[in-house]
Enzyme design. Structure first.
Site, PDB file in Angstrom:
ATOM      1  N   GLU A 441      41.172  88.186  91.604  1.00  0.00           N
ATOM      2  CA  GLU A 441      42.620  88.063  91.388  1.00  0.00           C
ATOM      3  C   GLU A 441      42.962  88.873  90.144  1.00  0.00           C
ATOM      4  O   GLU A 441      42.514  88.530  89.042  1.00  0.00           O
ATOM      5  CB  GLU A 441      42.959  86.569  91.182  1.00  0.00           C
ATOM      6  CG  GLU A 441      44.428  86.281  90.986  1.00  0.00           C
ATOM      7  CD  GLU A 441      44.705  84.781  90.762  1.00  0.00           C
ATOM      8  OE1 GLU A 441      43.816  84.055  90.264  1.00  0.00           O
ATOM      9  OE2 GLU A 441      45.817  84.341  91.090  1.00  0.00           O
ATOM     10  N   ILE A 442      43.700  89.942  90.326  1.00  0.00           N
ATOM     11  CA  ILE A 442      44.093  90.768  89.180  1.00  0.00           C
ATOM     12  C   ILE A 442      45.488  90.348  88.741  1.00  0.00           C
ATOM     13  O   ILE A 442      46.379  90.159  89.575  1.00  0.00           O
ATOM     14  CB  ILE A 442      44.029  92.264  89.553  1.00  0.00           C
ATOM     15  CG1 ILE A 442      42.554  92.673  89.638  1.00  0.00           C
ATOM     16  CG2 ILE A 442      44.786  93.120  88.543  1.00  0.00           C
ATOM     17  CD1 ILE A 442      42.300  94.144  89.799  1.00  0.00           C
TER      18      ILE A 442
END
Ligand code: NAI
Length: 687
Positions: A441-442
């Protein structure tokens, strides 16, 4: 293809045939799944399958009926229909390349091998091995394929065609199959006698099927029809003959094809393909900058894992920074352990592993950080410490060095406040264990530069991750939707529902592990800390019941100190630790909360929070929300994710249920406005 078959059948001069791919590194990777979606009715499915089966039967019959053998020469993936066509050949040889993989992965997208795969594979390699491949969809590499008897020979790629030709001519001359697995090799295989005893008599056969059915149901809990139907095809085929078996394949395949589970699993498949092509920002022309070296701060559980995937999967030189050399050593050990396993499993040689290990170095003073392109930070969860190491990186590194933090709860915007160039600050949120969990998850804050996002997305892909990009906010997406789910677990427990009843209810609903087990895994102390952060950000609706604090006072942190909701012995989870109920001050009662209510209260809160994340622009689209929940938290894949689930059940139904629970339990169940809008308009999130 038909023209070639016609020619082989009509030209007497043709003695044998080799089936080889014209593509560079692919044999046949299977049917076009987009084409599956054009088959709208059961009749469409039946027709397509019957045509395919007829073609493969014709290939298979060429040797029996006309004495012309066919040998498949496999280099690269032979998957699904690709393996089935090879199975319809008289024999198979494959290259020893790491690109070569054989498998029938159909059940993973909710269907089954319906071009003879469930019939020919068990006949070729035995029931037990075939069940293992068909019911899980797992792929095998050349050595294993030879050991199982799927291929007769493994050769270097340049020798593949010649080897296949030689074998085909030999078959033509002998007029019969040479060997599927040499007898002496079979006799050396310890499983051989067992499978012989089991499979060659009807009672043994029934016993194998009964055991397989039981094990399958234990895993799927009845939520995945595809492997169950595949099992039935195999059973019909072995008991009533191949013609009946093929009919069962066609029948079950066309039912599965239009099932909601297959549609959901295929939508996940397409989403991951789309995500592979995206750069993570709105402007598709933004390019990732080259990444030649990565720095990792902290060699603990997460830092060690991140460093390991950087070297082993992304193949990038990586440097760990730790407080002391003992810390560096711990960080390096993570990769060392993985490589030792690789050597044991013969994925790589000892020399290759040693060489790879040299790509991981360590420091206690930022030496060697002057030329790193990306630094991933995984020190303790402390804002002051994170800002301190950020400044140290900026002093040691280039002006354009990217600082990616693996914080699980601190806002990226806050961390970036300590930066001289906040446009290079970003979140890269990994999941534990890093090498196994597929999601990255960026998190971007409002000032993150697009090239920074694109570069980190690229790095995530190089590490083998499915990457979603979300906007900054407390808990981002995954930790945020986990918050109310975990809190509600504690509420339901406080109402008297026993630990294992809660876990089982959610596993029956389709989660791979129950929420209480998850809390033990994550750490009860971590859970309580994050709950405090969420409460501060979102107010009372995120308030956890006070009961969890009693566990902290009792020094119950979960698996990490072998004291939690469950008993642990030598690292293995055992039964529920009954003494936990005394600490919580409750008397467990299996009937305290009905199973369906447990499932709905937990599941719907997660769905509702996901909807709030979309409403508040944390999520860029519902697709990323579906993928994040499934790949990061194990949200039941057969639903397609929280947003697909709303589409399936209907937003109006979800809103109705949430309002019902809100009337009983209060504000925390208040439905998101966006859900109410969708309920009113009948709009769908995903289709
Ligand atoms: P950990 O306690 O295993 O490792 C932290 C490491 O950082 C220790 O080895 C420590 O010596 C080192 N360290 C401390 N100060 C340092 C400094 N000034 N310079 C260099 N190294 C320093 O912790 P863990 O679990 O690896 O967590 C690290 C980060 O990852 C935290 O921010 C955590 O919230 C986050 N995270 C943790 C997950 C998990 O499942 N454990 C999941 C996702 C994120």
């Amino acid at each position: 293809f038909f023209a070639i078959l016609d020619r082989i059948e009509s030209d007497d001069k043709i003695k044998a045939a080799v089936l080889i791919s014209g593509k560079k590194d692919t044999f046949v990777a299977g049917a076009d799944i987009k084409w599956f979606q054009t088959l709208k009715t059961k009749e469409d499915g039946l027709k397509a399958i019957q045509e395919g089966q007829a073609m493969f039967n014709r290939m298979e019959g060429m040797f029996e009926k006309r004495g012309v053998p066919t040998v498949a020469a496999i280099h690269g993936p032979a998957l699904g229909g690709g393996l089935e066509i090879a199975l319809a050949c008289t024999e198979r040889v494959c290259s020893n390349s790491p690109k070569t993989q054989l498998g029938l992965p159909e059940v993973q997208i909710g269907v089954l091998p319906a071009a003879g795969g469930t019939q020919r594979l068990p006949r070729l390699i035995g029931l037990v091995s075939a069940l293992d491949m068909i019911l899980t969809g797992k792929k095998v590499r050349p050595r294993k394929a030879k050991k199982l008897g799927i291929v007769s020979e493994v050769v270097p790629e340049p020798a593949l065609f010649a080897a296949a030709k030689k074998r085909a001519l030999k078959l033509a001359k002998a007029g019969k199959k040479t060997d599927k697995k040499s007898l002496s090799a079979s006799l050396r295989d310890p499983n051989f006698y067992q499978s012989l005893a089991l499979e060659k008599n009807p009672l043994g056969l029934n016993a194998v099927f009964a055991k397989a059915e039981k094990e399958l149901l234990k895993k799927t809990r009845g939520n995945y029809p595809a492997p169950e139907k595949a099992l039935d095809c195999i059973k019909v085929g072995l008991k009533k003959g191949i013609t009946k078996g093929l009919e069962a394949e066609a029948e079950h395949f066309s039912d599965l094809l239009i099932s909601k589970e297959a549609r959901a699993l295929q939508s996940i498949f397409f989403a991951t393909i789309d995500l592979k092509k995206e750069n993570g920002v709105d402007d598709p022309s933004v390019k990732a900058r080259p990444i030649n070296k990565v720095g990792v701060l902290g060699g603990g559980l997460m830092g060690g894992g991140i460093a390991a995937v950087n070297v082993r999967t992304a193949k990038l030189p990586t440097r760990i920074n730790e407080v002391d050399y003992a810390g560096v050593g711990r960080g390096k050990q993570y990769l060392q352990k993985m490589l030792s396993k690789d050597v044991k499993r013969r994925i790589r040689s000892k020399a290759q592993a040693d060489h790879m290990m040299q790509h991981l170095s360590g420091t206690t003073n930022y030496s060697g950080f002057a030329n790193v392109d990306v630094v991933i930070e995984a020190v303790f969860e402390d804002i002051g410490l994170k800002q301190k190491v950020l400044q140290a990186v900026e002093e040691a590194g280039r002006d354009d060095v990217i600082f990616a933090t693996n914080t699980s709860s601190l806002p990226i915007t806050e961390i970036a406040k300590g930066s001289k160039h906040p446009e290079t600050v970003i979140g890269m949120h990994y999941f534990s264990p890093v090498e196994k969990m597929p999601l990255l998850e960026i998190i971007v804050h409002p000032g993150t530069a697009d090239w920074v996002t694109a570069t980190c997305v690229e790095l995530g892909k190089m590490q083998g991750k499915t990457v979603i990009v979300v906007n900054d906010g407390t808990g981002f997406y995954t930790s945020r939707i986990l918050g109310p789910y975990m809190n509600e677990t504690a509420y339901i427990m406080a109402e008297g529902a026993p630990v294992d009843v809660i876990d089982n209810a959610l596993m029956d609903w389709g989660f791979p592990v129950g929420p209480v087990t998850l809390l033990d895994e994550v750490g009860i102390d971590v859970g309580v800390k994050v709950a405090g952060i969420m409460l501060e950000a979102f107010g009372d609706r995120m308030k956890a019941p006070g009961t969890l604090n009693a566990l902290i006072d009792d020094e119950r942190f979960g698996r990490k100190n072998n004291r939690g909701f469950y008993l642990y012995e030598n690292g293995k989870k055992g039964k529920v630790d009954e003494s936990v109920y005394g600490v919580l001050g409750i008397t467990p009662n299996p009937g305290a909360v009905a199973k369906q209510e447990i499932q709905e209260r937990l599941g719907l809160l997660m769905v509702n929070e996901a909807a709030l994340c979309l409403q508040e622009d944390i999520l860029r689209n519902p697709r990323d929300g579906d993928i994040g929940a499934i790949f990061g938290l194990g949200f039941p894949p057969f639903t397609g994710g929280p947003f697909s689930y709303v589409d399936l059940v209907g937003a109006d139904t979800i809103v109705g249920k949430l309002e019902g629970y809100a009337a009983q339990h209060g504000e925390r169940f208040k439905p998101a406005e966006i859900l109410k809008d969708y309920a009113k308009s009948g709009k769908k999130f995903r289709r």
